[in-house]
Design an enzyme around this catalytic site. Structure first.
Site, PDB file in Angstrom:
ATOM      1  CB  THR A 300      71.301   1.812 -12.945  1.00 49.85           C
ATOM      2  OG1 THR A 300      71.154   0.474 -13.425  1.00 49.85           O
ATOM      3  CG2 THR A 300      70.285   2.067 -11.854  1.00 49.85           C
ATOM      4  CD  GLN A 330      68.998  -2.848 -14.372  1.00 45.29           C
ATOM      5  OE1 GLN A 330      68.516  -3.050 -15.493  1.00 45.29           O
ATOM      6  NE2 GLN A 330      70.081  -3.493 -13.944  1.00 45.29           N
ATOM      7  CD  GLN A 352      65.329  -4.327 -12.655  1.00 45.35           C
ATOM      8  OE1 GLN A 352      64.727  -4.826 -13.605  1.00 45.35           O
ATOM      9  NE2 GLN A 352      66.538  -4.733 -12.306  1.00 45.35           N
ATOM     10  CG  ASP A 353      67.151  -0.563 -10.165  1.00 45.94           C
ATOM     11  OD1 ASP A 353      66.756  -1.420  -9.361  1.00 45.94           O
ATOM     12  OD2 ASP A 353      68.230  -0.633 -10.755  1.00 45.94           O
ATOM     13  CG  ASP A 374      66.724  -5.004  -6.649  1.00 43.68           C
ATOM     14  OD1 ASP A 374      66.247  -5.761  -5.787  1.00 43.68           O
ATOM     15  OD2 ASP A 374      67.562  -5.373  -7.491  1.00 43.68           O
ATOM     16  NE  ARG A 442      67.649  -8.327  -5.832  1.00 44.77           N
ATOM     17  CZ  ARG A 442      67.883  -8.790  -7.058  1.00 44.77           C
ATOM     18  NH1 ARG A 442      68.187 -10.074  -7.230  1.00 44.77           N
ATOM     19  NH2 ARG A 442      67.815  -7.997  -8.099  1.00 44.77           N
ATOM     20  CD1 TRP A 444      73.810  -4.379  -5.919  1.00 48.92           C
ATOM     21  CD2 TRP A 444      73.401  -2.297  -5.222  1.00 48.92           C
ATOM     22  NE1 TRP A 444      74.262  -3.515  -6.889  1.00 48.92           N
ATOM     23  CE2 TRP A 444      74.025  -2.239  -6.485  1.00 48.92           C
ATOM     24  CE3 TRP A 444      73.036  -1.108  -4.593  1.00 48.92           C
ATOM     25  CZ2 TRP A 444      74.308  -1.031  -7.124  1.00 48.92           C
ATOM     26  CZ3 TRP A 444      73.308   0.092  -5.221  1.00 48.92           C
ATOM     27  CH2 TRP A 444      73.932   0.123  -6.476  1.00 48.92           C
TER      28      TRP A 444
END
Length: 537
Positions: A300, A330, A352-353, A374, A442, A444
């Site tokens: 990531t 990610q 994502q990310d 996220d 959420r 992490w």
């Protein structure tokens, strides 16, 4: 060799901390003076504290909390320096692409940790009062600890945990955590009254920088111009950054003007290069794009199209994009741990990310952020103000999650604050809105902290508001999630989660902890364009 290092360290600490007794009356704790074991019992991790500080017990005799803090930070730095040599030794064992990639990440992250610990130690030499540590030291120590955790998580992604274990299975994290705890106890509570005066930018942006951000004629003020068509000094942005590292003298801001165009490159600005400013012709016209992803074999961390570590970075009128798409997992558009950085009128696009707010103090003004899972994540102290957050269409069966804050230690002064902003569905999600659930965040990490204030929440936000981590009860008791005076179709909190760590904030004093003035050490708010606000909130 390790013994010699420790002996030298003890001698060094003796001359720095024990010869000067001028601070013996500062925060002295009766019954603890000189007893290192008793001092260590006041930390979250007493055993490594006792082990590393008792090796020179005849010298490690703190007179007070200030002495003890100095010793903890210095020992953490020396242990990190020892582990850096382990990082160098691992380079010879990089027999696969995955090992090499994990090593590259961890090498950079450990260098950043050493840099942050070192600047804390250097500041301690000249700052004897605890007021200095109101924010700076806790920010640097928080970042130092976060870097190690990111190294660890990257090795998990690449399935090389055993290879990286010698780096992360040591006591550096515990020693930094102890430093955070003691410094947190020493730090004064900033209760100063906020000014009623509106400011365009936080006080840590200089007057000259404010003029730069507001200036419309960039070609005459830029140090270099980047242009795809060859009309500038460089055709690539990284070439201009490399040039800045070679020619810049002093600490003046270096301005790189990037003409319109799509720049397909991966860019890195290391911690040694501070006060870089990237100015585009507008987020629709100046675009930096890449397509790295975890699915393609990157971590990531290393998937980022642009990675920024240098202090005081400013970006204006640029789109940061990752085109890997929703099927590639990610895939970061921007990764930043630049302290005291500003992102003004920019766009961050991915799935994502998308936006990795890795560490330290950051401010986003009038920006657009697009993603699915996220897509605002990390462990910075970060404020998003007057931003438009657009949730895109994920893969079938997936849920959208806007934030995943990564505070892993209760003394880290980090968190995500979304203020005076708008959370809405992107055009691609609107036709299928009923098929996907969307949550504000959420956890992490164990002490995840996110607050949404004075913001518009459109119908896409699920009534529950927040999502558990992998359907578990992880961090329910230790996280801090809050909402304050939001509005819009999904702003009602009646059906929100009932976790102990979730808060419906009703006190302005409580909400003010997450303003730009408090969370990122700014003494004034940024001027609000288009969205009115109450002073301080």
């Amino acid at each position: 060799m390790a013994t010699k290092i420790m002996i030298l360290s003890v001698i060094y600490l003796y001359f720095i901390y024990c010869v000067d007794s001028s601070e013996a009356d500062v925060l002295e704790s009766d019954g603890l003076k000189g007893d290192i074991n008793s001092w260590c019992e006041t930390t979250p991790h007493p055993e490594p504290c006792k082990y590393f500080l008792s090796q020179g017990e005849q010298y490690f005799r703190p007179n007070n909390s200030v002495d003890f803090r100095r010793m903890l930070v210095q020992v953490a730095l020396e242990k990190a320096l020892q582990e850096q040599s382990c990082t160098e030794n691992l380079q010879n064992q990089c027999h696969s692409k995955r090992r090499k990639l994990a090593w590259l990440d961890c090498s950079t992250l450990f260098q950043n940790t050493i840099y942050q610990l070192n600047q804390t130690v250097e500041a301690l030499k000249t700052n004897t009062s605890t007021s200095f540590f109101d924010s700076d030291a806790q920010t640097w120590l928080s970042a130092a600890l976060t870097n190690i955790e990111i190294c660890r998580s990257g090795s998990v992604e690449l399935n090389v945990t055993q290879f990286i274990a010698p780096l992360v299975s040591n006591n550096v994290s515990e020693l930094i955590s102890n430093s955070l705890a003691i410094n947190g106890a020493l730090s004064i509570d900033d209760r100063q009254q906020e000014s009623d005066k509106h400011e365009d930018f936080p006080s840590w942006v200089t007057k000259r920088d404010r003029k730069l951000l507001q200036k419309t004629s960039w070609t005459s003020r830029a140090n270099v111009i980047v242009a795809k068509d060859g009309s500038g000094k460089f055709k690539s942005i990284q070439s201009a950054i490399n040039y800045a590292a070679k020619v810049r003298k002093g600490n003046d801001r270096f301005i790189i003007y990037v003409k319109r165009g799509v720049y397909r490159e991966n860019i890195v600005i290391g911690h040694a290069l501070s006060k870089i400013m990237l100015v585009g012709e507008g987020l629709r016209y100046t675009i930096i794009t890449g397509s790295r992803s975890v699915f393609a074999g990157f971590t990531t961390y290393s998937s980022a199209t642009v990675g920024i570590d240098g202090v005081g970075f400013i970006a204006r009128g640029i789109t940061f994009r990752n085109t890997a798409g929703p099927k590639k997992g990610q895939a970061v558009a921007l990764r930043t741990s630049s302290d005291l950085s500003v992102y003004y009128a920019c766009s961050f696009e991915g799935y994502q990310d998308t936006l990795f707010v890795l560490a330290q103090r950051q401010f986003y003004k009038s920006c657009y952020i697009y993603g699915t899972i996220d897509f605002i994540f990390g462990n910075a102290a970060v404020v998003f103000q007057n931003c438009n957050i657009y949730v895109r269409r994920p893969l079938h069966g997936q849920a959208n999650v806007i934030t995943a804050q990564g505070r892993g230690d209760p003394y880290q002064n980090t968190g995500i604050s979304i203020h005076n902003s708008r959370i809405m569905a992107a055009p691609e999600l609107k036709p299928v809105l009923d098929e996907f659930k969307t949550y504000l965040g959420r956890p992490w990490q164990q002490y995840s902290r996110t607050v949404v204030m004075n913001s518009y929440l459109d119908t896409l936000v699920h009534p529950q508001g927040w999502l558990s981590w992998l359907e578990s009860e992880f961090a329910w008791d230790t996280l801090y999630y809050g909402e304050y005076k939001n509005f819009g179709p999904a702003s009602a909190t009646d059906n929100r989660v009932k976790w102990p760590g979730y808060h419906i904030i009703t006190s302005a004093d409580e909400a003010s902890k997450f303003t730009a003035a408090k969370l990122i050490s700014g003494r004034a708010w940024l001027y609000s364009t288009g969205v009115p606000f109450i002073l301080g909130l």
